[in-house]
Design a protein around this motif. Structure first.
Motif, PDB file in Angstrom:
ATOM      1  N   GLY A 168       1.047  -1.299   0.038  1.00  0.00           N
ATOM      2  CA  GLY A 168      -0.158   0.231  -0.121  1.00  0.00           C
ATOM      3  C   GLY A 168       1.202   1.290   0.204  1.00  0.00           C
ATOM      4  O   GLY A 168       1.690   0.836  -0.439  1.00  0.00           O
ATOM      5  N   THR A 169       0.196   2.569   0.879  1.00  0.00           N
ATOM      6  CA  THR A 169       1.247   3.152   1.065  1.00  0.00           C
ATOM      7  C   THR A 169       2.373   3.376   1.564  1.00  0.00           C
ATOM      8  O   THR A 169       3.157   4.168   1.651  1.00  0.00           O
ATOM      9  CB  THR A 169       0.056   4.508   1.244  1.00  0.00           C
ATOM     10  N   ALA A 170       2.465   2.463   1.898  1.00  0.00           N
ATOM     11  CA  ALA A 170       3.828   1.963   3.353  1.00  0.00           C
ATOM     12  C   ALA A 170       5.122   1.299   1.804  1.00  0.00           C
ATOM     13  O   ALA A 170       5.902   1.894   2.343  1.00  0.00           O
ATOM     14  CB  ALA A 170       3.916   1.476   4.244  1.00  0.00           C
ATOM     15  N   ASN A 171       4.843   0.970   0.727  1.00  0.00           N
ATOM     16  CA  ASN A 171       5.569   0.789  -0.645  1.00  0.00           C
ATOM     17  C   ASN A 171       6.601   2.394  -0.987  1.00  0.00           C
ATOM     18  O   ASN A 171       6.173   3.276  -0.875  1.00  0.00           O
ATOM     19  CB  ASN A 171       4.819  -0.390  -0.991  1.00  0.00           C
ATOM     20  N   ILE A 172       7.308   2.037  -0.562  1.00  0.00           N
ATOM     21  CA  ILE A 172       9.171   2.859  -0.823  1.00  0.00           C
ATOM     22  C   ILE A 172       9.553   1.463  -1.877  1.00  0.00           C
ATOM     23  O   ILE A 172      10.297   1.336  -1.725  1.00  0.00           O
ATOM     24  CB  ILE A 172       9.520   3.280  -0.257  1.00  0.00           C
ATOM     25  N   GLU A 173       9.605   2.466  -3.471  1.00  0.00           N
ATOM     26  CA  GLU A 173      10.942   1.834  -4.559  1.00  0.00           C
ATOM     27  C   GLU A 173      12.030   3.115  -3.754  1.00  0.00           C
ATOM     28  O   GLU A 173      12.087   3.940  -4.560  1.00  0.00           O
ATOM     29  CB  GLU A 173      10.151   1.240  -5.662  1.00  0.00           C
ATOM     30  N   VAL A 174      13.206   2.286  -4.321  1.00  0.00           N
ATOM     31  CA  VAL A 174      13.815   3.073  -4.494  1.00  0.00           C
ATOM     32  C   VAL A 174      15.193   2.779  -5.525  1.00  0.00           C
ATOM     33  O   VAL A 174      15.817   1.736  -5.656  1.00  0.00           O
ATOM     34  CB  VAL A 174      14.775   3.414  -3.464  1.00  0.00           C
ATOM     35  N   ASP A 175      16.000   3.666  -6.435  1.00  0.00           N
ATOM     36  CA  ASP A 175      16.955   3.682  -7.677  1.00  0.00           C
ATOM     37  C   ASP A 175      17.754   4.565  -7.554  1.00  0.00           C
ATOM     38  O   ASP A 175      17.363   5.776  -7.162  1.00  0.00           O
ATOM     39  CB  ASP A 175      16.182   3.078  -8.722  1.00  0.00           C
ATOM     40  N   THR A 176      19.328   4.535  -7.818  1.00  0.00           N
ATOM     41  CA  THR A 176      19.744   5.732  -8.125  1.00  0.00           C
ATOM     42  C   THR A 176      20.336   4.483  -8.659  1.00  0.00           C
ATOM     43  O   THR A 176      21.137   4.273  -9.477  1.00  0.00           O
ATOM     44  CB  THR A 176      20.987   5.686  -7.329  1.00  0.00           C
ATOM     45  N   MET A 177      21.375   5.891  -9.991  1.00  0.00           N
ATOM     46  CA  MET A 177      22.426   5.257 -11.023  1.00  0.00           C
ATOM     47  C   MET A 177      23.638   6.538 -10.831  1.00  0.00           C
ATOM     48  O   MET A 177      23.235   8.302 -10.672  1.00  0.00           O
ATOM     49  CB  MET A 177      22.034   6.223 -11.977  1.00  0.00           C
ATOM     50  N   TYR A 178      24.372   6.540 -10.907  1.00  0.00           N
ATOM     51  CA  TYR A 178      25.769   7.107 -11.111  1.00  0.00           C
ATOM     52  C   TYR A 178      26.920   6.979 -12.062  1.00  0.00           C
ATOM     53  O   TYR A 178      26.306   5.745 -12.466  1.00  0.00           O
ATOM     54  CB  TYR A 178      26.522   7.004  -9.455  1.00  0.00           C
ATOM     55  N   ALA A 179      27.900   7.778 -12.197  1.00  0.00           N
ATOM     56  CA  ALA A 179      28.843   7.748 -13.326  1.00  0.00           C
ATOM     57  C   ALA A 179      30.160   8.485 -12.727  1.00  0.00           C
ATOM     58  O   ALA A 179      29.522   9.594 -11.921  1.00  0.00           O
ATOM     59  CB  ALA A 179      28.272   8.996 -14.504  1.00  0.00           C
ATOM     60  N   LYS A 180      31.294   8.366 -12.444  1.00  0.00           N
ATOM     61  CA  LYS A 180      32.365   8.487 -11.883  1.00  0.00           C
ATOM     62  C   LYS A 180      33.795   8.264 -13.167  1.00  0.00           C
ATOM     63  O   LYS A 180      34.070   7.144 -13.748  1.00  0.00           O
ATOM     64  CB  LYS A 180      32.738   8.058 -11.482  1.00  0.00           C
ATOM     65  N   TYR A 181      34.015   9.328 -13.897  1.00  0.00           N
ATOM     66  CA  TYR A 181      35.445   9.295 -15.057  1.00  0.00           C
ATOM     67  C   TYR A 181      36.426   9.786 -14.358  1.00  0.00           C
ATOM     68  O   TYR A 181      36.335  11.674 -13.923  1.00  0.00           O
ATOM     69  CB  TYR A 181      34.907  10.249 -15.959  1.00  0.00           C
TER      70      TYR A 181
END
Length: 175
Positions: free
Chosen positions: A59-72
């Motif tokens: 329900g409203t307690a569901n949380i999905e997290v995504d992250t993306m990164y780049a380092k050069y």
């Protein structure tokens, strides 16, 4: 969770590593959770990655997290960027964090850096923004590091009292 399964393989493709985990639903987790991450380092100086996780609640307690990164890194310069999203079933809990930074190795002993980030809290109309300028100087086993940091709209509140600034100085020894 004792029933959690995990998988980690860094030999799929040269420079690609993948990590995944599965946690079945139980007394705490209403839904099963599959989390995964991938990072690629197959180009000299470049690292890119992506990861997803879910808290397993319903329900409203569901949380999905995504992250993306780049380092050069090229010579004495390193540049990085990250963007993270938190998506919740509740309509006002979708938050976005972005950050970028650059460091420059002036010499083997001295590095300087500049970093900037922004946090967009969906519950507020004002974004929290921070900026830092830093340095690090190493001589033998001693490191002297310092930074000046400013944060505007701390806590996503635009009141002037929530604009802060400060300095940090650190001296450390390695034995």
């Amino acid at each position: 969770n004792e029933n959690m399964l995990s998988y980690n393989n860094s030999t799929l493709v040269d420079g690609l590593s993948v990590t995944a985990s599965y946690a079945p639903s139980d007394g705490t987790l209403v839904e099963s959770v599959v989390s995964y991450a991938a990072a690629y380092t197959g180009v000299e100086g470049l690292t890119v990655g992506y990861a997803v996780d879910d808290n397993g609640l319903a329900g409203t307690a569901n949380i999905e997290v995504d992250t993306m990164y780049a380092k050069y890194a090229y010579g004495p310069v390193t540049v990085g960027y990250q963007k993270s999203n938190q998506d919740a079933d509740a309509s006002t809990d979708d938050d976005i964090f972005t950050a970028m930074g650059v460091t420059y190795a002036v010499s083997d002993s001295l590095s300087i850096g500049y970093n900037q980030s922004e946090y967009d809290d969906d519950n507020n109309t004002t974004d929290e923004e921070s900026t830092s300028i830093s340095f690090s100087y190493t001589m033998g086993s001693m490191t002297l590091a310092g930074a000046h940091v400013t944060v505007d709209n701390q806590g996503a509140d635009s009141a002037a009292i929530n604009d802060t600034s400060g300095y940090a100085l650190d001296l450390s020894f390695a034995f």
